[in-house]
Scaffold this motif. Structure first.
Motif, mmCIF file in Angstrom:
data_model
loop_
_atom_site.group_PDB
_atom_site.id
_atom_site.type_symbol
_atom_site.label_atom_id
_atom_site.label_comp_id
_atom_site.label_asym_id
_atom_site.label_seq_id
_atom_site.Cartn_x
_atom_site.Cartn_y
_atom_site.Cartn_z
ATOM 1 N N ALA A 147 0.829 -1.210 0.000
ATOM 2 C CA ALA A 147 0.000 0.000 0.000
ATOM 3 C C ALA A 147 0.858 1.253 0.000
ATOM 4 O O ALA A 147 0.684 2.145 0.845
ATOM 5 N N VAL A 148 1.768 1.326 -0.946
ATOM 6 C CA VAL A 148 2.675 2.469 -1.084
ATOM 7 C C VAL A 148 2.450 3.213 -2.399
ATOM 8 O O VAL A 148 2.467 4.444 -2.440
ATOM 9 N N LEU A 149 2.205 2.483 -3.475
ATOM 10 C CA LEU A 149 2.181 3.106 -4.803
ATOM 11 C C LEU A 149 1.075 4.137 -4.964
ATOM 12 O O LEU A 149 1.176 5.037 -5.807
ATOM 13 N N GLU A 150 0.000 4.045 -4.172
ATOM 14 C CA GLU A 150 -1.052 5.061 -4.266
ATOM 15 C C GLU A 150 -0.606 6.396 -3.681
ATOM 16 O O GLU A 150 -1.240 7.435 -3.918
ATOM 17 N N HIS A 151 0.498 6.397 -2.940
ATOM 18 C CA HIS A 151 0.957 7.613 -2.271
ATOM 19 C C HIS A 151 2.080 8.324 -3.017
ATOM 20 O O HIS A 151 2.553 9.370 -2.551
ATOM 21 N N VAL A 152 2.545 7.788 -4.122
ATOM 22 C CA VAL A 152 3.636 8.413 -4.870
ATOM 23 C C VAL A 152 3.078 9.102 -6.106
ATOM 24 O O VAL A 152 2.040 8.714 -6.645
ATOM 25 N N GLU A 208 1.300 -4.597 -3.144
ATOM 26 C CA GLU A 208 -0.145 -4.497 -2.920
ATOM 27 C C GLU A 208 -0.575 -3.046 -3.131
ATOM 28 O O GLU A 208 0.106 -2.117 -2.667
ATOM 29 N N VAL A 209 -1.698 -2.876 -3.828
ATOM 30 C CA VAL A 209 -2.228 -1.545 -4.126
ATOM 31 C C VAL A 209 -3.741 -1.572 -3.929
ATOM 32 O O VAL A 209 -4.403 -2.507 -4.396
ATOM 33 N N PRO A 210 -4.327 -0.578 -3.253
ATOM 34 C CA PRO A 210 -5.785 -0.573 -3.067
ATOM 35 C C PRO A 210 -6.521 -0.217 -4.350
ATOM 36 O O PRO A 210 -5.978 0.429 -5.242
ATOM 37 N N PHE A 211 -7.781 -0.635 -4.426
ATOM 38 C CA PHE A 211 -8.650 -0.274 -5.547
ATOM 39 C C PHE A 211 -9.882 0.457 -5.009
ATOM 40 O O PHE A 211 -9.946 1.673 -4.996
ATOM 41 N N ARG A 238 -5.539 4.932 -7.708
ATOM 42 C CA ARG A 238 -6.130 3.608 -7.530
ATOM 43 C C ARG A 238 -5.865 2.821 -8.813
ATOM 44 O O ARG A 238 -5.836 3.402 -9.915
ATOM 45 N N VAL A 239 -5.673 1.527 -8.691
ATOM 46 C CA VAL A 239 -5.258 0.717 -9.837
ATOM 47 C C VAL A 239 -6.180 -0.486 -9.988
ATOM 48 O O VAL A 239 -6.440 -1.209 -9.018
ATOM 49 N N THR A 240 -6.659 -0.707 -11.205
ATOM 50 C CA THR A 240 -7.493 -1.866 -11.509
ATOM 51 C C THR A 240 -6.631 -3.105 -11.703
ATOM 52 O O THR A 240 -5.394 -3.034 -11.736
ATOM 53 N N GLN A 241 -7.281 -4.245 -11.860
ATOM 54 C CA GLN A 241 -6.541 -5.478 -12.117
ATOM 55 C C GLN A 241 -5.757 -5.382 -13.424
ATOM 56 O O GLN A 241 -4.589 -5.788 -13.487
ATOM 57 N N GLU A 242 -6.384 -4.827 -14.474
ATOM 58 C CA GLU A 242 -5.679 -4.654 -15.746
ATOM 59 C C GLU A 242 -4.542 -3.650 -15.606
ATOM 60 O O GLU A 242 -3.483 -3.804 -16.230
ATOM 61 N N GLY A 243 -4.769 -2.615 -14.787
ATOM 62 C CA GLY A 243 -3.712 -1.647 -14.554
ATOM 63 C C GLY A 243 -2.506 -2.252 -13.857
ATOM 64 O O GLY A 243 -1.362 -1.881 -14.137
ATOM 65 N N MET A 244 -2.740 -3.188 -12.943
ATOM 66 C CA MET A 244 -1.635 -3.868 -12.266
ATOM 67 C C MET A 244 -0.804 -4.660 -13.258
ATOM 68 O O MET A 244 0.430 -4.645 -13.222
ATOM 69 N N TYR A 268 -2.938 -7.569 -5.385
ATOM 70 C CA TYR A 268 -1.510 -7.832 -5.212
ATOM 71 C C TYR A 268 -0.946 -8.278 -6.552
ATOM 72 O O TYR A 268 -1.673 -8.719 -7.456
ATOM 73 N N VAL A 269 0.349 -8.134 -6.688
ATOM 74 C CA VAL A 269 1.055 -8.649 -7.856
ATOM 75 C C VAL A 269 2.369 -9.250 -7.381
ATOM 76 O O VAL A 269 2.993 -8.741 -6.447
ATOM 77 N N VAL A 270 2.762 -10.342 -7.983
ATOM 78 C CA VAL A 270 4.070 -10.928 -7.733
ATOM 79 C C VAL A 270 4.629 -11.389 -9.064
ATOM 80 O O VAL A 270 3.894 -11.924 -9.908
#
Length: 351
Positions: A217-222, A245-248, A261-267, A344-346
């Motif tokens: 939960a960091v990328l939404e803050h940059v 991990e990024v919230p939607f 905010r990032v969608t599944q396709e955006g991830m 989440y993405v890995v």
């Protein structure tokens, strides 16, 4: 009587919490927080054999200048770039890459009300970890959201820590708590359990430095998440794993700012520089609805009655939190991602 800084820190934080229901909360806690942060940075010299020097020794040879990516020379209280001669101080064992000019925008962002609330929360967490937990209404209320993998090391992120030896892992946005004891933590301020202060858009490490990299939960803050992802991939060793991990569907939370905010396709697009990419939900749709409703309930109550507003939100949580377990039925639903709480993405860096 001598001045015991450690005891003063705990007593100040305890007093701050005792006054949290009064109207002058913000002023009192702001003064206490600034006092503590200033005193944390009073001792700039790293003594050999200390815990601070031991942690720094684990990664100092991997550091590079965030401005030109050149090698840094270690002095007693600073790091000096061999090429541009930029000087970065070491404050209490923590290299600070934001005090020399490049981090002015980030420094300014830490002055707002949202940033101050973040500082207060971090400092209270630090006090709890050093002086023992203190009773707080939030500590007895159940979580309103269900995280599918509560311990992320036992979920998809386990790939970062598997294998032989002692993997070196970077936590971008880490602190005030560590997810793992030996990880290296990076943040924009010298909170508890932060190993270096830096901008994630310009991570001060050489290419291919880490066995694993993650952010929670960091990328939404940059301001530019794609740049931060590129930096995380750059410092990752070929074959190493990255987890994020990024919230939607999640409410605005300025820590210190909130942009994305990032969608599944955006991830999938954002992490397309990795291979063997797996994207999934970290929080399901029901959790997203419950969290949103829990934020709305206080808004329906009079602003002049803050205690009633808090009690209303707490009562809602107590009554409806069991509904979050419906997310277990939706984990594999093909449409659940359209209203998921987060993703989440890995993935693995190509060799």
């Amino acid at each position: 009587m001598g001045f015991d800084l450690a005891s003063q820190r705990v007593s100040l934080l305890s007093l701050s919490r005792a006054y949290q229901w009064r109207s002058d909360t913000v002023l009192i806690r702001t003064c206490f927080s600034l006092f503590i942060i200033q005193n944390q940075n009073m001792n700039n010299i790293v003594e050999p054999g200390t815990a601070e020097s031991s942690r720094l020794e684990r990664f100092v040879h991997l550091l590079s200048c965030p401005r030109c990516l050149s090698t840094l020379d270690l002095a007693q209280t600073s790091l000096i770039c061999q090429q541009c001669q930029r000087v970065y101080p070491i404050l209490g064992g923590v290299p600070d890459f934001l005090s020399s000019g490049e981090g002015q925008c980030l420094a300014d962002s830490l002055q707002g009300d949202a940033a101050q609330r973040m500082r207060e929360e971090y400092l209270l967490e630090e006090a709890s970890s050093t002086a023992g937990p203190k009773w707080d209404i939030k500590s007895v209320l159940p979580q309103i959201m269900l995280k599918y993998d509560a311990d992320f090391r036992n979920g998809p992120a386990r790939k970062l820590f598997e294998g032989d030896g002692d993997p070196l892992v970077l936590n971008v946005g880490g602190g005030p708590n560590r997810e793992t004891p030996k990880e290296i933590t990076l943040n924009i301020s010298n909170f508890n359990n932060v190993d270096l202060v830096a901008d994630a858009h310009h991570i001060p490490f050489a290419d291919n430095s880490f066995d694993g990299v993650y952010s929670l939960a960091v990328l939404e803050h940059v301001t530019s998440p794609h740049e931060v992802v590129a930096e995380m991939i750059r410092v990752l060793k070929p074959g190493g794993y990255l987890y994020s991990e990024v919230p939607f569907m999640f409410f605005f939370h300025g820590y210190p700012s909130d942009y994305t905010r990032v969608t599944q396709e955006g991830m999938k697009l954002m992490f397309s520089g990795l291979e063997d990419v797996e994207v999934g939900m970290s929080h399901g749709p029901v959790s997203a609805v419950l969290q949103s409703a829990n934020m709305v309930v206080p808004m329906l109550l009079p602003a002049s009655m803050p205690v009633i507003r808090r009690l209303g939100a707490g009562l809602f949580r107590l009554l409806f939190f069991p509904l979050k377990y419906l997310d277990l039925l939706l984990r594999d639903h093909p449409d659940a991602h359209t209203v998921a709480g987060g993703f989440y993405v890995v993935g693995r860096k190509p060799t």
